[in-house]
Design a protein around this motif. Sequence first.
Motif, PDB file in Angstrom:
ATOM      1  N   GLY A 138      -0.214  -9.360   7.867  1.00 20.94           N
ATOM      2  CA  GLY A 138      -0.240  -9.536   6.420  1.00 20.94           C
ATOM      3  C   GLY A 138       0.004  -8.317   5.563  1.00 20.94           C
ATOM      4  N   VAL A 139       0.051  -7.116   6.134  1.00 21.47           N
ATOM      5  CA  VAL A 139       0.449  -5.972   5.312  1.00 21.47           C
ATOM      6  C   VAL A 139       1.948  -6.116   5.096  1.00 21.47           C
ATOM      7  N   HIS A 140       2.332  -6.297   3.853  1.00 17.98           N
ATOM      8  CA  HIS A 140       3.721  -6.627   3.546  1.00 17.98           C
ATOM      9  C   HIS A 140       4.589  -5.387   3.376  1.00 17.98           C
ATOM     10  N   ALA A 141       4.010  -4.335   2.793  1.00 16.47           N
ATOM     11  CA  ALA A 141       4.809  -3.144   2.516  1.00 16.47           C
ATOM     12  C   ALA A 141       3.944  -1.898   2.533  1.00 16.47           C
ATOM     13  N   LEU A 142       4.499  -0.836   3.112  1.00 18.95           N
ATOM     14  CA  LEU A 142       3.843   0.471   3.121  1.00 18.95           C
ATOM     15  C   LEU A 142       4.807   1.497   2.557  1.00 18.95           C
ATOM     16  N   ALA A 143       4.346   2.258   1.591  1.00 15.60           N
ATOM     17  CA  ALA A 143       5.079   3.452   1.164  1.00 15.60           C
ATOM     18  C   ALA A 143       4.322   4.604   1.814  1.00 15.60           C
ATOM     19  N   ILE A 144       5.008   5.419   2.587  1.00 17.50           N
ATOM     20  CA  ILE A 144       4.346   6.455   3.378  1.00 17.50           C
ATOM     21  C   ILE A 144       4.771   7.836   2.917  1.00 17.50           C
ATOM     22  N   LYS A 145       3.772   8.668   2.650  1.00 13.28           N
ATOM     23  CA  LYS A 145       3.991  10.084   2.360  1.00 13.28           C
ATOM     24  C   LYS A 145       3.253  10.831   3.462  1.00 13.28           C
ATOM     25  N   ALA A 146       4.002  11.364   4.423  1.00 19.34           N
ATOM     26  CA  ALA A 146       3.410  11.996   5.602  1.00 19.34           C
ATOM     27  C   ALA A 146       3.711  13.490   5.609  1.00 19.34           C
ATOM     28  N   TYR A 147       2.670  14.298   5.673  1.00 22.33           N
ATOM     29  CA  TYR A 147       2.800  15.752   5.613  1.00 22.33           C
ATOM     30  C   TYR A 147       2.045  16.409   6.760  1.00 22.33           C
ATOM     31  N   THR A 148       2.512  17.601   7.131  1.00 21.26           N
ATOM     32  CA  THR A 148       1.682  18.466   7.962  1.00 21.26           C
ATOM     33  C   THR A 148       0.707  19.162   7.014  1.00 21.26           C
ATOM     34  N   PRO A 149      -0.395  19.716   7.533  1.00 23.15           N
ATOM     35  CA  PRO A 149      -1.308  20.449   6.644  1.00 23.15           C
ATOM     36  C   PRO A 149      -0.603  21.567   5.880  1.00 23.15           C
ATOM     37  N   GLU A 150       0.315  22.268   6.527  1.00 25.62           N
ATOM     38  CA  GLU A 150       1.034  23.372   5.881  1.00 25.62           C
ATOM     39  C   GLU A 150       1.906  22.859   4.732  1.00 25.62           C
ATOM     40  N   GLU A 151       2.637  21.764   4.981  1.00 26.65           N
ATOM     41  CA  GLU A 151       3.493  21.195   3.931  1.00 26.65           C
ATOM     42  C   GLU A 151       2.662  20.733   2.739  1.00 26.65           C
ATOM     43  N   PHE A 152       1.528  20.117   3.035  1.00 28.05           N
ATOM     44  CA  PHE A 152       0.685  19.594   1.966  1.00 28.05           C
ATOM     45  C   PHE A 152       0.133  20.727   1.109  1.00 28.05           C
ATOM     46  N   SER A 153      -0.331  21.794   1.741  1.00 23.07           N
ATOM     47  CA  SER A 153      -0.904  22.912   0.986  1.00 23.07           C
ATOM     48  C   SER A 153       0.158  23.611   0.138  1.00 23.07           C
ATOM     49  N   GLN A 154       1.408  23.624   0.600  1.00 22.53           N
ATOM     50  CA  GLN A 154       2.491  24.274  -0.153  1.00 22.53           C
ATOM     51  C   GLN A 154       2.773  23.558  -1.481  1.00 22.53           C
ATOM     52  N   GLN A 155       2.428  22.298  -1.568  1.00 23.06           N
ATOM     53  CA  GLN A 155       2.654  21.553  -2.813  1.00 23.06           C
ATOM     54  C   GLN A 155       1.828  22.106  -3.962  1.00 23.06           C
ATOM     55  N   PHE A 156       0.737  22.792  -3.633  1.00 25.36           N
ATOM     56  CA  PHE A 156      -0.198  23.233  -4.661  1.00 25.36           C
ATOM     57  C   PHE A 156      -0.154  24.736  -4.892  1.00 25.36           C
ATOM     58  N   GLU A 157       0.845  25.390  -4.329  1.00 22.69           N
ATOM     59  CA  GLU A 157       0.981  26.837  -4.520  1.00 22.69           C
ATOM     60  C   GLU A 157       1.712  27.148  -5.805  1.00 22.69           C
ATOM     61  N   TYR A 174       0.820  -1.198   0.000  1.00 21.62           N
ATOM     62  CA  TYR A 174       0.000   0.000   0.000  1.00 21.62           C
ATOM     63  C   TYR A 174       0.861   1.259   0.000  1.00 21.62           C
ATOM     64  N   THR A 175       0.329   2.315  -0.629  1.00 22.69           N
ATOM     65  CA  THR A 175       0.909   3.644  -0.504  1.00 22.69           C
ATOM     66  C   THR A 175      -0.074   4.475   0.309  1.00 22.69           C
ATOM     67  N   VAL A 176       0.417   5.026   1.401  1.00 25.18           N
ATOM     68  CA  VAL A 176      -0.392   5.849   2.296  1.00 25.18           C
ATOM     69  C   VAL A 176       0.063   7.294   2.156  1.00 25.18           C
ATOM     70  N   THR A 177      -0.866   8.168   1.780  1.00 23.69           N
ATOM     71  CA  THR A 177      -0.616   9.607   1.777  1.00 23.69           C
ATOM     72  C   THR A 177      -1.476  10.174   2.898  1.00 23.69           C
ATOM     73  N   ILE A 178      -0.819  10.722   3.918  1.00 18.75           N
ATOM     74  CA  ILE A 178      -1.529  11.153   5.115  1.00 18.75           C
ATOM     75  C   ILE A 178      -1.075  12.555   5.518  1.00 18.75           C
ATOM     76  N   VAL A 179      -2.045  13.389   5.856  1.00 18.39           N
ATOM     77  CA  VAL A 179      -1.786  14.770   6.265  1.00 18.39           C
ATOM     78  C   VAL A 179      -2.342  14.923   7.676  1.00 18.39           C
ATOM     79  N   SER A 180      -1.457  15.191   8.626  1.00 18.08           N
ATOM     80  CA  SER A 180      -1.887  15.307  10.020  1.00 18.08           C
ATOM     81  C   SER A 180      -1.062  16.360  10.749  1.00 18.08           C
ATOM     82  N   ALA A 181      -1.743  17.131  11.582  1.00 19.19           N
ATOM     83  CA  ALA A 181      -1.043  18.112  12.412  1.00 19.19           C
ATOM     84  C   ALA A 181      -0.111  17.424  13.405  1.00 19.19           C
ATOM     85  N   GLN A 182      -0.342  16.148  13.679  1.00 23.74           N
ATOM     86  CA  GLN A 182       0.525  15.426  14.622  1.00 23.74           C
ATOM     87  C   GLN A 182       1.946  15.238  14.092  1.00 23.74           C
ATOM     88  N   PHE A 183       2.157  15.506  12.808  1.00 25.89           N
ATOM     89  CA  PHE A 183       3.500  15.377  12.235  1.00 25.89           C
ATOM     90  C   PHE A 183       4.335  16.641  12.411  1.00 25.89           C
TER      91      PHE A 183
END
Length: 105
Positions: free
Chosen positions: A86-105, A54-63
């Motif tokens: 049984g989850v064999h592999a995780l690709a994780i993209k973890a952002y704060t809300p601020e970091e995530f919003s900056q991707q689209f500026e 799985y690839t997990v893209t997650i945006v949380s203030a906890q980061f």
Amino acid sequence: MTHHLGDFMSASAADKIAHLEARLNTALAPVSLHIEDDSAAHAGHAGAASGSHYTVTIVSAQFAGKPRVARHRLVYDALAEEMRRGVHALAIKAYTPEEFSQQFE
């Protein structure tokens, strides 16, 4: 739609994703969460047949203020039982809300 962990690997692909999302929502209260099942791209690799990449893209203030390794640890900790079951592999993209919003500026 939470499944007992014993039948996680026999659940449908959509139900597995729903279960993973529920675990992450409870643990990290993300403002955005997307889980992609990448298992088909890993056909032939160990664990791929059961739908477990799985690839997990997650945006949380906890980061906030945490380096990438610590962010990934929070995600792995939230899914610790699933990783053992049984989850064999995780690709994780973890952002704060601020970091995530900056991707689209």
